[in-house]
Write a protein that holds these residues in place. Structure first.
Motif, PDB file in Angstrom:
ATOM      1  N   ILE A  96       0.813  -1.200   0.081  1.00 11.10           N
ATOM      2  CA  ILE A  96      -0.006  -0.032  -0.092  1.00 11.10           C
ATOM      3  C   ILE A  96       0.857   1.388   0.091  1.00 11.10           C
ATOM      4  N   VAL A  97       1.803   1.362   0.865  1.00 10.79           N
ATOM      5  CA  VAL A  97       2.891   2.291   1.113  1.00 10.79           C
ATOM      6  C   VAL A  97       3.341   2.636  -0.236  1.00 10.79           C
ATOM      7  N   VAL A 116       0.760   3.755  -3.191  1.00 11.91           N
ATOM      8  CA  VAL A 116       0.107   5.097  -2.867  1.00 11.91           C
ATOM      9  C   VAL A 116       1.029   6.192  -2.846  1.00 11.91           C
ATOM     10  N   THR A 117       2.557   5.974  -2.733  1.00 11.36           N
ATOM     11  CA  THR A 117       3.476   6.997  -2.897  1.00 11.36           C
ATOM     12  C   THR A 117       3.735   7.289  -4.418  1.00 11.36           C
ATOM     13  N   ASP A 173       0.701   9.016  -5.910  1.00 14.33           N
ATOM     14  CA  ASP A 173       0.751  10.417  -5.344  1.00 14.33           C
ATOM     15  C   ASP A 173       1.635  11.312  -6.164  1.00 14.33           C
TER      16      ASP A 173
END
Lengths: 270, 266
Positions: free
Chosen positions: B247-248, B251-252, B255
């Motif tokens: 997820i990290v 998402v990074t 973004d």
């Protein structure tokens, strides 16, 4: 010579250059392609396809109605707990956010490594969804409201610190410089030059995060972190749809009311 | 040395004073109510956390690489859910935003109705919408797409209508004065002004939806959330670590990419 000018003026000039048109067309088809692929992928498990499901939808939604309002007295406690969770989490986050926001504002924290460190930590923190935090904290502390409050606090801290640091970065630096020039120390500069400029936005953003927290806290119970979501989860597990519908309506009304109040307050502030 | 004197502060009006006092009292009452009623079983929480700490935290930081393939596939599904959902929302939000914008459909009544529809949609948390759609179309990723689509429509519609309200109306008036019809005004006067910002907000919403769709699986609406709920009920914290990592990272990346694209558009 005359012929050339003639052909030049008569040529219709397109509104957009050909290259832009080509780019836009390619992007459009790529987006469309991914969309069609995503739709096909997400529907692959559906038994009777989209039309079957949509036909089914009406029949199933009917099960939710009429909502069973006789359970209302039993859910007030859970609802109150949800709101209390949001209040406590917002308060803690609002307090903890102050040092973090100052540290991650480029114009106040001039020591670069510290600025990048806080920025990175906050960015990582914000990538983790609230419910995932709740799942982990429930695993750590057991079922109850405490893991819920912790999850909300950590989650809203990430958002709040970012928003407030952006507010701090956009302040007028002149009063700060004047204060420093007349010999104020770091804390005096922050207290007398920075705080008055940031306070209205700070309050407004805290209220905004409170709204987010209310919305988040109603669903935290789904993973065992207390509040009204816990009750909703139980009712859904028993396929007790009229009761679930009542809870959904209560959540809906609560969110609307809180949003209305918070909007009015923010309008008064700014 | 003579003491410096500050100029007197401007007198506050009585109404403002009373309002400030009432708000303060209400806030204090709210806190009293909160802290009186909240009961946290500290003993149990501390006991549990001491008990569980070494079982959970170290494992979260040593992800189970064997599950990487499975997790990656679920994360991909999450991205697809978010993509399909936010694109649907972006399209659905356009007519609603024109309805809600004060300067478009004429009449304050229409825009008020539009604004009410949008805020009613916004009041449903994504997860609640997902519950409804899971019951309606079954526990699969498409329920997630629908939940994201409807949930984002409320927020995007609000953003879009604010953009429409902020356009330069002189262009529209000039076109009207030159005898342009409604369709021409829409295509040559309004759309060029709003398209970049619409796109920018739609892409931003995709960022938000990636986070939202990664938890929808908790109620059975597909994506990586399904694995989160399995990993937590099996207390398989190594796998949870892998999921968190996925997820990290995703998402990074999204973004970052979205910020780049948005900077280019606007």
């Amino acid at each position: 010579m005359t012929n050339e000018t003639h052909s030049l003026t008569n040529k219709s000039i397109p509104l957009y250059p050909a290259k832009t048109k080509l780019q836009v067309t390619i992007i459009f088809f790529v987006v469309l392609g991914i969309y069609i692929f995503s739709m096909a992928w997400t529907q692959r498990d559906m038994v009777s396809g989209l039309s079957g499901a949509l036909g089914n939808m009406y029949r199933v939604i009917e099960k939710f109605f009429p909502p069973n309002f006789s359970i209302l007295p039993d859910i007030w406690n859970a609802l109150a707990q949800t709101i209390q969770m949001a209040i406590i989490a917002t308060t803690i986050a609002a307090i903890l956010t102050v040092p973090l926001a100052v540290l991650s504002a480029q114009n106040i924290t001039t020591f670069k490594p510290l600025y990048y460190l806080t920025r990175t930590i906050l960015n990582l923190l914000r990538t983790i969804p609230d419910l995932v935090l709740a799942v982990i904290f429930v695993g750590l502390f057991g079922i109850g409201i405490f893991p819920g409050i912790l999850a909300l606090t950590v989650f809203s801290l990430g958002i709040l610190a970012k928003l407030i640091s952006e507010t701090i970065e956009s302040v007028d630096m002149n009063p700060l410089e004047a204060m420093r020039a007349s010999g104020g120390n770091v804390f005096q500069v922050i207290w007398y030059a920075l705080v008055p400029q940031v306070l209205p936005q700070f309050t407004s953003l805290v209220l905004y995060v409170f709204e987010i927290n209310i919305r988040a806290s109603v669903v935290l119970g789904m993973v065992g972190a207390g509040g009204i979501g816990l009750v909703l989860n139980q009712q859904l597990k028993f396929y007790n749809y009229p009761n679930a519908m009542t809870i959904i309506i209560v959540i809906f009304v609560t969110v609307l009311i809180i949003e209305y109040i918070s909007n009015k307050l923010r309008e008064a502030l700014l | 040395m003579e003491k410096l004197q500050l100029p007197p502060k401007p007198e506050k009006s009585l109404f403002k004073k009373i309002r400030a006092i009432i708000i303060t009292i209400l806030v204090i009452a709210l806190y009293v109510w909160t802290f009186k009623n909240i009961d946290i079983d500290w003993g149990r929480a501390i006991e549990r956390s001491i008990d569980n700490f070494h079982r959970v935290i170290p494992k979260l930081f040593s992800p189970d690489w064997a599950a990487a393939g499975k997790v990656g596939l679920a994360m991909l599904e999450t991205v697809f859910i978010a993509f399909a959902g936010s694109l649907m929302a972006a399209i659905l939000a356009i007519p609603l935003s024109f309805l809600a914008a004060k300067n478009m459909m004429g009449g304050k009544a229409v825009s008020t109705v539009g604004k009410w529809i949008l805020s009613a949609i916004r009041a449903f948390p994504d997860l609640i919408l997902a519950i409804l759609f899971v019951v309606a179309v079954g526990p699969n990723a498409f329920a997630g797409v629908l939940a994201i689509a409807i949930g984002s429509t409320g927020m995007l519609g609000k953003m879009f209508s604010e953009i429409i309200e902020s356009i330069d109306m002189e262009v529209v008036q000039a076109m009207e004065a030159n005898g342009a019809n409604k369709i021409q005004i829409l295509f040559y006067g309004v759309l060029p002004q709003i398209t970049p910002e619409f796109l920018s907000y739609a892409i931003y919403r995709f960022e938000v939806d990636i986070r939202a769709s990664s938890i929808l699986g908790i109620v059975g609406a597909g994506g990586i959330g399904t694995m989160i709920i399995f990993a937590s009920s099996n207390r398989n914290w190594n796998e949870m670590g892998m999921i968190l990592l996925a997820i990290v990272i995703v998402v990074t990346i999204i973004d970052f990419a979205s910020a780049k694209i948005r900077r280019k558009i606007v």
